[in-house]
Design an enzyme around this catalytic site. Structure first.
Site, mmCIF file in Angstrom:
data_model
loop_
_atom_site.group_PDB
_atom_site.id
_atom_site.type_symbol
_atom_site.label_atom_id
_atom_site.label_comp_id
_atom_site.label_asym_id
_atom_site.label_seq_id
_atom_site.Cartn_x
_atom_site.Cartn_y
_atom_site.Cartn_z
ATOM 1 C CB THR A 40 -5.018 -2.438 1.258
ATOM 2 O OG1 THR A 40 -4.240 -3.242 2.150
ATOM 3 C CG2 THR A 40 -4.324 -1.111 1.026
ATOM 4 C CG HIS A 43 -8.455 -0.171 5.482
ATOM 5 N ND1 HIS A 43 -9.195 0.015 6.630
ATOM 6 C CD2 HIS A 43 -7.897 -1.409 5.586
ATOM 7 C CE1 HIS A 43 -9.099 -1.060 7.392
ATOM 8 N NE2 HIS A 43 -8.320 -1.942 6.769
#
Length: 342
Positions: A40, A43
């Site tokens: 995450t 990203h």
């Protein structure tokens, strides 16, 4: 305090000075000691399509950490200054049907630490007391920092009984590696794991996988033959989010096989649903951890001798975050941990 911040809607992160967070009456203020880098976070750093939809800058990123409690709000009980803690990164509403029924991991109003609110890549972080996990037994700081992804692995791996079963794991990333260790520790007969990175497959062997298969040069069917399986795998743990991996898993399950799917595909893909039906295969989606049953299981597994040390392959001072993120993004190693005391 110093914090790693997504300052603007563009690629990159910055280590900058920000105000120290303030704890409310039901909160805990924690001095961060170690943090783990998650997909995450990668990203968000890259500012891809998902991040652009999910994140509003500026934001302190990060949700995997271990730390020491430095103060508690007046309404907090059971947590003391000096406690070593980790944090559940899903903050739930406490009022919806699932929350009231004790199924907090199914809350539709979940807010992610380091995604929907300021996170833990900082010298201090504040969490509601209900999201704080106190380590009652000694645990290595680096291991405590990766309890969040470890919980994903435990939740996925223990979704179905494993004793005496043949288990297939697709994807030897950090969570797949931890799931392999958990499955073997929990009594699986054979644990096979697939990937295309030989470095990660070597890590899988170190955590106890019976077969680490490079699917760029061999098929899962070849793996079945190497293990002497006659009817396919009993339990599948899909950790890659890769459509081909999911299709290959389905093709190599025994009738009545069970699949727990944690890997998050980037887009829709076709599945042979006729095979799912005629082979009576169960598919269960997994997101996060059961609060806090999974956390209890994690602690017990470590107390019982589960060794996650091989999964951590990179350690960096927080000031060297660029190198740490490059390591995590390489796709060749395991978990990368940053030290906020260095």
């Amino acid at each position: 305090m110093k914090a790693l911040v997504k300052e603007k809607a563009a690629p990159g992160l910055s280590l900058v000075e920000v105000p120290e967070p303030e704890a409310g009456p039901g909160d805990v203020l924690i001095k961060v000691l170690r943090t783990g880098i998650c997909g995450t976070d990668l990203h968000i750093r890259a500012w891809d399509g998902w991040a652009q939809q999910a994140v509003s800058a500026p934001l302190v990123v990060g949700h995997e950490f271990s730390g020491e409690v430095v103060s508690v709000g007046r309404d907090v009980a059971g947590i003391e200054v000096g406690d070593l803690v980790s944090g559940e990164g899903h903050l739930v509403c406490g009022k919806c049907r699932n929350c009231l029924a004790g199924r907090r991991h199914l809350c539709r109003a979940t807010v992610g630490l380091g995604v929907g609110r300021d996170g833990c890549f900082a010298e201090y972080v504040v969490l509601p007391a209900s999201n704080v996990w106190v380590h009652r037994n000694p645990v290595d700081l680096d291991i405590a920092a990766i309890f969040d992804p470890f919980g994903n692995a435990v939740h996925t791996a223990l979704s179905f009984p494993l004793v005496g079963e043949d288990v297939l794991i697709t994807g030897a990333g950090p969570i797949g590696l931890m799931a392999a260790a958990v499955a073997k520790h929990a009594g699986a007969r054979n644990v096979a794991i697939t990937d295309v990175s030989e470095a990660r497959l070597d890590l899988a062997r170190k955590v106890g996988a019976d077969l680490a298969l490079d699917v760029s040069s061999a098929s899962i069917a070849d793996g079945q033959r190497l293990l002497g399986l006659r009817e396919g795998f009993d339990v599948g743990l899909e950790m890659s989010g890769n459509p081909a991996a999911m299709r290959d898993m389905l093709a190599n399950m025994t009738h009545g096989g069970r699949i727990a799917m944690l890997g998050l595909p980037s887009q829709e893909f076709a599945v042979d649903w006729a095979r799912v039906v005629t082979s009576m295969i169960t598919i269960k989606g997994i997101y996060g951890r059961e609060m806090f049953e999974t956390w209890y299981a994690m602690s017990v597994l470590l107390e019982g001798g589960l060794d996650l040390a091989p999964v951590i392959t990179g350690r960096y001072p927080a000031a060297e975050f660029e190198a740490a993120f490059a390591d995590a993004a390489s796709g060749h190693g395991g978990k990368v941990v940053m030290d906020w005391t260095a």
